[in-house]
Design an enzyme around this catalytic site. Structure first.
Site, PDB file in Angstrom:
ATOM      1  N   HIS A   3       3.611  -2.400   3.125  1.00  0.00           N
ATOM      2  CA  HIS A   3       3.651  -1.035   2.591  1.00  0.00           C
ATOM      3  C   HIS A   3       4.965  -0.790   1.847  1.00  0.00           C
ATOM      4  O   HIS A   3       6.034  -1.170   2.331  1.00  0.00           O
ATOM      5  CB  HIS A   3       3.518  -0.009   3.714  1.00  0.00           C
ATOM      6  CG  HIS A   3       2.187  -0.053   4.399  1.00  0.00           C
ATOM      7  ND1 HIS A   3       1.877  -1.003   5.336  1.00  0.00           N
ATOM      8  CD2 HIS A   3       1.087   0.736   4.260  1.00  0.00           C
ATOM      9  CE1 HIS A   3       0.634  -0.812   5.760  1.00  0.00           C
ATOM     10  NE2 HIS A   3       0.135   0.242   5.127  1.00  0.00           N
ATOM     11  N   ASP A  41       0.813  -1.214   0.000  1.00  0.00           N
ATOM     12  CA  ASP A  41       0.000   0.000   0.000  1.00  0.00           C
ATOM     13  C   ASP A  41       0.847   1.266   0.000  1.00  0.00           C
ATOM     14  O   ASP A  41       2.011   1.251   0.390  1.00  0.00           O
ATOM     15  CB  ASP A  41      -0.889   0.048   1.249  1.00  0.00           C
ATOM     16  CG  ASP A  41      -2.056  -0.919   1.198  1.00  0.00           C
ATOM     17  OD1 ASP A  41      -2.085  -1.770   0.287  1.00  0.00           O
ATOM     18  OD2 ASP A  41      -2.931  -0.823   2.077  1.00  0.00           O
TER      19      ASP A  41
END
Length: 222
Positions: A184, A39
């Site tokens: 992430h 992400d």
């Protein structure tokens, strides 16, 4: 006024009447298979490093892109698609959409898809993930726009970050059959995440795990 697109019309139908509950996908099966997702990118340093790691291990992943970062680093988005990874919509500015109206959500998601298409005109965007996992009406709207809402089964809090060894421990101890794994590549210093991914892929493979992408149903946006 310009005519509405197919996806705008579908989204309008979805929120103009009673909406069925749409649950985000958290697993892609029941076998020893995992789906890695990343992400908040693209990041100009950590995403290219991560792409090198994934290429070395021949693993494909889903990258949930933040629209304003796509406009800053379109070249990195092109690297992601060239390497064969899948794209997801993560909103334009990483806003909490849980209290938004369906119309406002649709506007944000369509804007995000538009900037992604500017970087990679022919790449599909088949997935959506709500920033912070704050879903609200976003699963219904994303589905109407042709994107599959994706949650996660395992999050290892790499946004803190706790250290590479701790991330590796969380990953190896927390995996479950079919799990979608939340990681992430943007939003901060993700060097520990990249290092952990590099170490954990061969470790998990040694225990019989494999890595795969999810199905892209419903039909992807274009």
């Amino acid at each position: 006024m310009a005519p509405r697109t197919h996806h705008q019309l579908a989204a309008h139908r979805a929120w103009s009447g009673p909406a069925a509950t749409v649950r985000p996908v958290e697993a892609i099966g029941t076998d020893h298979v995992l789906c890695l997702t990343f992400d908040d990118g693209p990041h100009p340093v950590h995403t290219p490093r991560l792409l090198d790691v994934l290429a070395a291990h021949q693993v494909r992943a889903v990258f949930f892109l933040q629209g304003d970062r796509v406009t800053e680093h379109p070249d990195v988005v092109r690297r992601i698609t060239t390497a064969g990874h899948a794209l997801g919509n993560h909103g334009m500015h990483h806003d909490d959409m849980s209290g938004w109206t369906a119309g406002r959500i649709a506007s944000d998601l369509l804007q995000t898809n538009a900037v992604i298409r500017q970087a990679v005109p022919y790449a599909p965007v088949p997935y959506f993930r709500a920033p912070y996992g704050a879903w609200g009406q976003t699963p219904t709207v994303a589905t109407a726009l042709g994107m599959r809402p994706m949650g996660w089964r395992l999050a290892v809090t790499d946004w803190e970050p706790p250290g590479t060894d701790e991330l590796v421990r969380h990953l190896t101890e927390g995996v479950a059959p079919g799990a979608v794994v939340l990681l992430h590549d943007g939003g901060g210093d993700r060097s520990q995440t990249v290092d952990a991914v590099d170490r954990v892929i061969p470790a998990l493979r040694a225990h019989g795990w494999r890595f795969a992408l999810p199905d892209a149903e419903p039909s992807a946006t274009r």
